[in-house]
Design an enzyme around this catalytic site. Structure first.
Site, mmCIF file in Angstrom:
data_model
loop_
_atom_site.group_PDB
_atom_site.id
_atom_site.type_symbol
_atom_site.label_atom_id
_atom_site.label_comp_id
_atom_site.label_asym_id
_atom_site.label_seq_id
_atom_site.Cartn_x
_atom_site.Cartn_y
_atom_site.Cartn_z
ATOM 1 N N ARG A 10 4.469 -2.196 -66.460
ATOM 2 C CA ARG A 10 4.340 -3.451 -67.446
ATOM 3 C C ARG A 10 5.490 -4.209 -67.195
ATOM 4 O O ARG A 10 6.722 -3.940 -67.461
ATOM 5 C CB ARG A 10 4.084 -2.884 -68.855
ATOM 6 C CG ARG A 10 3.723 -4.066 -69.657
ATOM 7 C CD ARG A 10 3.323 -3.461 -70.947
ATOM 8 N NE ARG A 10 3.244 -4.414 -72.180
ATOM 9 C CZ ARG A 10 4.035 -4.600 -72.979
ATOM 10 N NH1 ARG A 10 5.566 -4.017 -72.776
ATOM 11 N NH2 ARG A 10 3.946 -5.678 -73.862
ATOM 12 N N CYS B 11 -3.666 -9.254 -64.006
ATOM 13 C CA CYS B 11 -2.569 -9.142 -64.782
ATOM 14 C C CYS B 11 -2.487 -8.151 -65.982
ATOM 15 O O CYS B 11 -2.470 -7.081 -65.404
ATOM 16 C CB CYS B 11 -2.145 -10.552 -65.545
ATOM 17 S SG CYS B 11 -0.295 -10.843 -65.954
ATOM 18 N N HIS C 234 -2.563 -14.021 -61.280
ATOM 19 C CA HIS C 234 -3.684 -14.653 -61.993
ATOM 20 C C HIS C 234 -4.286 -15.802 -60.761
ATOM 21 O O HIS C 234 -4.204 -16.788 -60.787
ATOM 22 C CB HIS C 234 -3.073 -15.841 -62.773
ATOM 23 C CG HIS C 234 -2.348 -15.097 -64.094
ATOM 24 N ND1 HIS C 234 -3.320 -14.877 -65.251
ATOM 25 C CD2 HIS C 234 -1.283 -14.494 -64.373
ATOM 26 C CE1 HIS C 234 -2.737 -14.166 -66.152
ATOM 27 N NE2 HIS C 234 -1.522 -14.049 -65.414
ATOM 28 N N ARG D 266 4.586 -12.828 -66.296
ATOM 29 C CA ARG D 266 4.874 -11.512 -66.808
ATOM 30 C C ARG D 266 3.911 -10.386 -66.157
ATOM 31 O O ARG D 266 3.357 -9.474 -66.762
ATOM 32 C CB ARG D 266 4.505 -11.624 -68.314
ATOM 33 C CG ARG D 266 5.290 -12.584 -69.040
ATOM 34 C CD ARG D 266 5.115 -12.523 -70.597
ATOM 35 N NE ARG D 266 5.254 -11.342 -71.157
ATOM 36 C CZ ARG D 266 5.053 -10.957 -72.370
ATOM 37 N NH1 ARG D 266 4.320 -11.845 -73.227
ATOM 38 N NH2 ARG D 266 5.278 -9.751 -72.769
ATOM 39 N N SER E 51 -0.756 -7.050 -72.874
ATOM 40 C CA SER E 51 -1.792 -5.813 -72.630
ATOM 41 C C SER E 51 -1.851 -4.755 -73.821
ATOM 42 O O SER E 51 -2.864 -4.293 -73.858
ATOM 43 C CB SER E 51 -1.172 -4.715 -71.465
ATOM 44 O OG SER E 51 0.064 -4.413 -71.664
ATOM 45 N N GLY F 229 -2.916 -11.601 -70.429
ATOM 46 C CA GLY F 229 -2.692 -11.855 -71.808
ATOM 47 C C GLY F 229 -1.526 -10.845 -72.139
ATOM 48 O O GLY F 229 -0.803 -10.642 -71.141
ATOM 49 N N GLU G 82 -7.284 -17.012 -61.089
ATOM 50 C CA GLU G 82 -7.895 -18.231 -61.924
ATOM 51 C C GLU G 82 -7.128 -19.267 -61.991
ATOM 52 O O GLU G 82 -7.787 -20.569 -62.216
ATOM 53 C CB GLU G 82 -8.306 -17.893 -63.156
ATOM 54 C CG GLU G 82 -7.369 -17.646 -64.252
ATOM 55 C CD GLU G 82 -6.466 -16.469 -64.185
ATOM 56 O OE1 GLU G 82 -5.624 -16.087 -65.206
ATOM 57 O OE2 GLU G 82 -6.585 -15.435 -63.111
#
Length: 227
Positions: A133, A104, A198, A163, A66, A64, A200
């Protein structure tokens, strides 16, 4: 299987019954993590408030944004509740500390130090790593690549970077489990697992399988990475 918000069984269940793992439901790929956990035989619970942490064997912090996640954790009261669960022992790695998988933005939230973040951005600091980041670029620079596990004896893992934070350095107590061009992208410190990518978003479930084994205290959780 997705459990309700009522407290589930406590820690210590064996691999046959599967751990009960929470997925922070404030932002990010929540449904995708639920599906991945189901595929490795784990039960899952959505976590939206402090009471949802009761009885969990582990917790996933999805990707998402941060800084937004940090503010949402504060406003829901989850930040302090989680901080207490993640740090009951010395340096957050006591025997009763809650296992956590940060993907992430979730990696940013568990890191000791964040570069290029907001000055007031808080992290849990339970992973001795410095991360930058958006270190792999902005949204338009997202990419997919195979990452290398350990010495490369197992099959490579397809990984999606969106990102993504860049791991700048890790402490001696942090194990580097996977790399991309020599840079750590999957790291572990005790019960804390952090991923720049990621896991997932691909069919490969080795990262979630590894985390499930960490949650039940398996003696050889890293063996799952060899596939």
């Amino acid at each position: 299987m997705v459990a309700g918000s009522s407290p589930g069984p406590g820690r210590g269940r064996g691999p046959a019954s599967g751990p009960l793992i929470g997925v922070l439901d404030l932002q990010g790929d929540v449904r995708e993590h639920l599906a991945a956990l189901a595929d490795v035989g784990s039960s899952a619970r959505l976590v939206k408030r402090p009471a949802d942490l009761d009885g969990l064997d582990g917790l996933v912090l999805p990707g998402g944004e941060s800084t937004t996640l940090s503010m949402l954790l504060e406003s829901t009261g989850l930040f302090e509740a989680l901080r207490e669960r993640l740090s009951p022992g010395s340096h957050g790695h006591g025997p009763d500390a809650l296992p956590i998988l940060g993907t992430c933005a979730g990696l940013v939230l568990v890191a000791r130090e964040v570069l290029d973040g907001r000055p007031d951005q808080r992290t849990f600091g339970v992973l001795n790593a410095v991360v930058r980041r958006n270190g792999y670029g902005r949204q338009v620079q997202s990419f997919e690549s195979d990452v290398r596990f350990g010495s490369g004896e197992g099959p490579p893992l397809p990984a999606v970077f969106i990102r993504a934070p860049l791991v700048v350095s890790v402490g001696e107590e942090v194990d580097v489990l996977a790399t991309l061009d020599g840079v750590p992208v999957l790291v572990r410190q005790g019960h804390v697992l952090g991923s720049s990518f990621h896991p997932e978003l691909t069919p490969d479930r080795r990262v979630h399988g590894l985390f499930a084994r960490i949650c039940v205290g398996a003696d050889d959780p890293d063996a799952v990475l060899l596939g």
